[in-house]
Design a protein around this motif. Structure first.
Motif, PDB file in Angstrom:
ATOM      1  N   TYR A 130       0.662  -1.106  -0.022  1.00 38.55           N
ATOM      2  CA  TYR A 130      -0.023  -0.017   0.192  1.00 38.55           C
ATOM      3  C   TYR A 130       0.947   1.343   0.054  1.00 38.55           C
ATOM      4  CZ  TYR A 130      -4.197   2.997   1.189  1.00 38.55           C
ATOM      5  OH  TYR A 130      -5.128   3.925   0.995  1.00 38.55           O
ATOM      6  N   LEU A 131       1.834   1.314   0.786  1.00 38.83           N
ATOM      7  CA  LEU A 131       2.752   2.516   0.832  1.00 38.83           C
ATOM      8  C   LEU A 131       3.440   2.676  -0.381  1.00 38.83           C
ATOM      9  CD1 LEU A 131       4.327   2.170   4.396  1.00 38.83           C
ATOM     10  CD2 LEU A 131       2.529   3.355   3.788  1.00 38.83           C
ATOM     11  N   SER A 132       3.951   1.568  -0.930  1.00 35.75           N
ATOM     12  CA  SER A 132       4.360   1.715  -2.571  1.00 35.75           C
ATOM     13  C   SER A 132       3.488   2.141  -3.495  1.00 35.75           C
ATOM     14  CB  SER A 132       4.798   0.240  -2.824  1.00 35.75           C
ATOM     15  OG  SER A 132       5.395   0.365  -4.412  1.00 35.75           O
ATOM     16  N   LYS A 133       2.341   2.070  -3.504  1.00 39.57           N
ATOM     17  CA  LYS A 133       1.336   2.555  -4.452  1.00 39.57           C
ATOM     18  C   LYS A 133       1.000   4.088  -4.003  1.00 39.57           C
ATOM     19  CE  LYS A 133      -1.286  -1.846  -5.160  1.00 39.57           C
ATOM     20  NZ  LYS A 133      -2.392  -2.742  -4.873  1.00 39.57           N
ATOM     21  N   ILE A 134       1.335   4.243  -2.688  1.00 38.27           N
ATOM     22  CA  ILE A 134       1.147   5.735  -2.480  1.00 38.27           C
ATOM     23  C   ILE A 134       2.216   6.472  -3.132  1.00 38.27           C
ATOM     24  CG2 ILE A 134       1.294   7.429  -0.529  1.00 38.27           C
ATOM     25  CD1 ILE A 134      -0.243   5.583   1.218  1.00 38.27           C
ATOM     26  N   ASP A 135       3.512   5.916  -3.008  1.00 39.77           N
ATOM     27  CA  ASP A 135       4.443   6.369  -3.762  1.00 39.77           C
ATOM     28  C   ASP A 135       4.253   6.707  -5.267  1.00 39.77           C
ATOM     29  OD1 ASP A 135       5.994   6.844  -1.256  1.00 39.77           O
ATOM     30  OD2 ASP A 135       7.113   4.913  -1.688  1.00 39.77           O
ATOM     31  N   ASN A 136       3.781   5.438  -5.836  1.00 40.36           N
ATOM     32  CA  ASN A 136       3.265   5.666  -7.225  1.00 40.36           C
ATOM     33  C   ASN A 136       2.348   6.699  -7.621  1.00 40.36           C
ATOM     34  OD1 ASN A 136       5.422   3.245  -7.782  1.00 40.36           O
ATOM     35  ND2 ASN A 136       3.550   1.793  -7.603  1.00 40.36           N
ATOM     36  N   SER A 137       1.121   6.700  -6.583  1.00 42.09           N
ATOM     37  CA  SER A 137       0.375   7.692  -6.946  1.00 42.09           C
ATOM     38  C   SER A 137       1.033   9.299  -7.009  1.00 42.09           C
ATOM     39  CB  SER A 137      -0.719   7.685  -5.895  1.00 42.09           C
ATOM     40  OG  SER A 137      -1.391   6.489  -5.733  1.00 42.09           O
ATOM     41  N   LYS A 138       1.915   9.361  -6.094  1.00 43.09           N
ATOM     42  CA  LYS A 138       2.724  10.801  -5.932  1.00 43.09           C
ATOM     43  C   LYS A 138       3.701  10.907  -7.222  1.00 43.09           C
ATOM     44  CE  LYS A 138       3.798  12.344  -2.115  1.00 43.09           C
ATOM     45  NZ  LYS A 138       4.476  12.813  -0.682  1.00 43.09           N
ATOM     46  N   GLU A 139       4.110   9.833  -7.896  1.00 41.14           N
ATOM     47  CA  GLU A 139       4.851  10.186  -9.068  1.00 41.14           C
ATOM     48  C   GLU A 139       3.917  10.473 -10.121  1.00 41.14           C
ATOM     49  OE1 GLU A 139       6.581   6.227  -9.572  1.00 41.14           O
ATOM     50  OE2 GLU A 139       8.406   6.511  -7.815  1.00 41.14           O
ATOM     51  N   HIS A 140       2.713   9.894 -10.065  1.00 39.22           N
ATOM     52  CA  HIS A 140       1.710  10.334 -11.213  1.00 39.22           C
ATOM     53  C   HIS A 140       1.405  11.462 -11.107  1.00 39.22           C
ATOM     54  CE1 HIS A 140       0.709   6.826 -13.747  1.00 39.22           C
ATOM     55  NE2 HIS A 140       0.868   6.081 -12.440  1.00 39.22           N
TER      56      HIS A 140
END
Length: 464
Positions: free
Chosen positions: A165-175
């Motif tokens: 989940y934390l990794s997906k948050i990081d990916n979201s912020k990259e978007h």
């Protein structure tokens, strides 16, 4: 009642399934989509002349999935339908109803079936001795029976993996940094495996007991219990998605929630206002969704759209929430061009155009939906869809399916022994990711939202 018409639809099908009096048939959609088919059905079954103060005279009740709402924005690629799957549209046409006005204490027994006086009289006689009990609908009275405790004793909870989940948050912020979106409402699903170990007969559902417990620990303005085969939903949603009044005085309202703060003994309203409406991040989240909703409404109603409340703070049983209110009505040119028959379907058209709920996608909506589909890796299903009714007079009221859990009904459950039966419940939760989001705080917010529902399974959110 068993003779009521149930309407179900799965995305990808070219037909709608109709079940009535135990008999199931398929009706081809031909050149129509499911939205047009349903609108045509309601036009044929339109009613007038009911008491205006009663919001529901009869009509469609049920839910619409998140993916059904997304389909007009960015259709899913063709996929095989799993054996265990909830319909994307599951509605029942209610002809007989009992409506309780909690403010006035009035109870309305209604039917839209012709020549149904005998049922009305029979129901009045049956309910007369229960008058006081029916009017007492406060959450404090919604207590489960003693057998319920044993039922949930063996709940096994599978939380989302924290690192993922934390990794997906990081990916979201990259978007977000790349300019692909301004805000992404990232979510994850939790599964609860439940083995019923009571001495109750296997065919007897405990879902109603669970719902009463949910109402007692987390009362909410849009709480709902729906059991429409093959789906059971227990909802304590605090969020109205869309309501619309009957024509010709058509008005609609959306109440998006963005901003959540856990309640505590030392947290006052002033604290909540500082923590939410005083937060640049929280206000930005709310503002982006308000603008998105205004855009959605402009697309179907024209220019007569206004924000009647911006970032108001509302108190609920377990949290403080920041809520805005957006309202609209048809522009004068649209009102003049619509016939009476067309105006009946305006609320349904508005619902279609505004789905999926902007508070559960992000902004801009279309691109955010596409990114979230990739990040989350699977369908949300019922979670973050809409649950409510469309009245035969043309009005309706729909909530966002949050702070809720749902399961497939007993036909799909696994019998372990004559006294043990396995159920699997699904809960969704998440939060809006912006450039100012802190990954640990977002994880904690997701767990906070889970807590209110997980408590009915005898659990607290202690996942790490």
């Amino acid at each position: 009642m068993p003779s009521s018409l149930q309407i179900t639809f799965h995305l990808g099908d070219n037909y709608v399934s109709l079940t009535e009096s135990g008999k199931k048939r398929r009706e081809p959609l031909d050149t129509k989509d499911i939205w047009t088919w349903t609108s045509d059905y309601m036009r044929r079954n339109r009613s007038i002349g009911g008491r205006k103060s009663i919001p529901f005279w009869g009509g469609l009740v049920g839910y619409l999935s998140y993916e059904l709402g997304c389909d007009h924005l960015t259709p899913l690629p063709p996929q095989p339908i799993p054996v265990r799957k909830h319909p994307d549209l599951n509605l029942v046409f209610v002809e007989r109803s009992i409506v309780i006005d909690k403010l006035s204490g009035n109870i309305y027994i209604q039917t839209i079936k012709p020549k149904d006086d005998a049922w009305l009289e029979e129901t009045i006689q049956f309910l007369a001795p229960k008058d006081a009990e029916m009017k007492d609908t406060s959450p404090a009275t919604a207590r489960p029976t003693n057998g319920y405790v044993a039922t949930v004793a063996s709940a096994r909870i599978s939380y989302p993996d924290k690192s993922t989940y934390l990794s997906k948050i990081d990916n979201s912020k990259e978007h977000l940094a790349a300019g692909n979106s301004y805000e992404l409402c990232l979510t994850a699903q939790t599964r609860v495996s439940l083995v019923r170990t009571t001495d109750q007969p296997i065919h007897r559902s405990t879902s109603w007991e669970m719902y009463k417990h949910l109402r007692s620990i987390n009362p909410a303005p849009y709480s709902a219990y729906i059991r429409l085969h093959p789906t059971t939903i227990l909802s304590s949603s605090p969020e109205r998605f869309l309501s619309y009044s009957r024509p010709p005085e058509f008005r609609c309202q959306l109440r998006p929630i963005k901003g959540t703060l856990r309640k505590g003994p030392n947290i006052t309203r002033a604290d909540a206002e500082r923590g939410l409406s005083g937060s640049v991040k929280e206000v930005a989240e709310n503002l982006m969704i308000v603008d998105l909703i205004r855009h959605d409404l402009h697309g179907v109603l024209g220019e007569d759209v206004k924000v009647s409340q911006f970032c108001g703070i509302e108190e609920y049983e377990t949290v403080w929430q920041m809520v805005s209110v957006v309202e609209g009505k048809p522009s004068s040119s649209l009102s003049a061009s619509q016939s009476g028959e067309e105006s009946v379907g305006l609320g349904w058209k508005t619902l279609q155009h505004c789905l999926p709920p902007g508070s559960m996608t992000g902004a801009p909506k279309k691109r955010s939906v596409e990114i979230l589909r990739e990040l989350e890796g699977g369908p949300r299903g019922i979670y973050s869809g809409a649950l409510g009714y469309w009245d035969v007079g043309g009005g309706g009221d729909w909530s966002v399916v949050i702070r809720s859990c749902f399961k497939l009904d007993p036909t799909y459950e696994v019998a372990l022994s004559p006294k043990e039966h396995h159920e699997e419940w699904t809960l969704g939760a998440g939060g809006a990711i912006t450039a100012l989001s802190d990954r640990e705080s977002e994880w904690e917010e997701m767990l906070l939202k889970l807590r209110s529902v997980l408590r009915i399974f005898g659990a607290e959110t202690d996942s790490s």
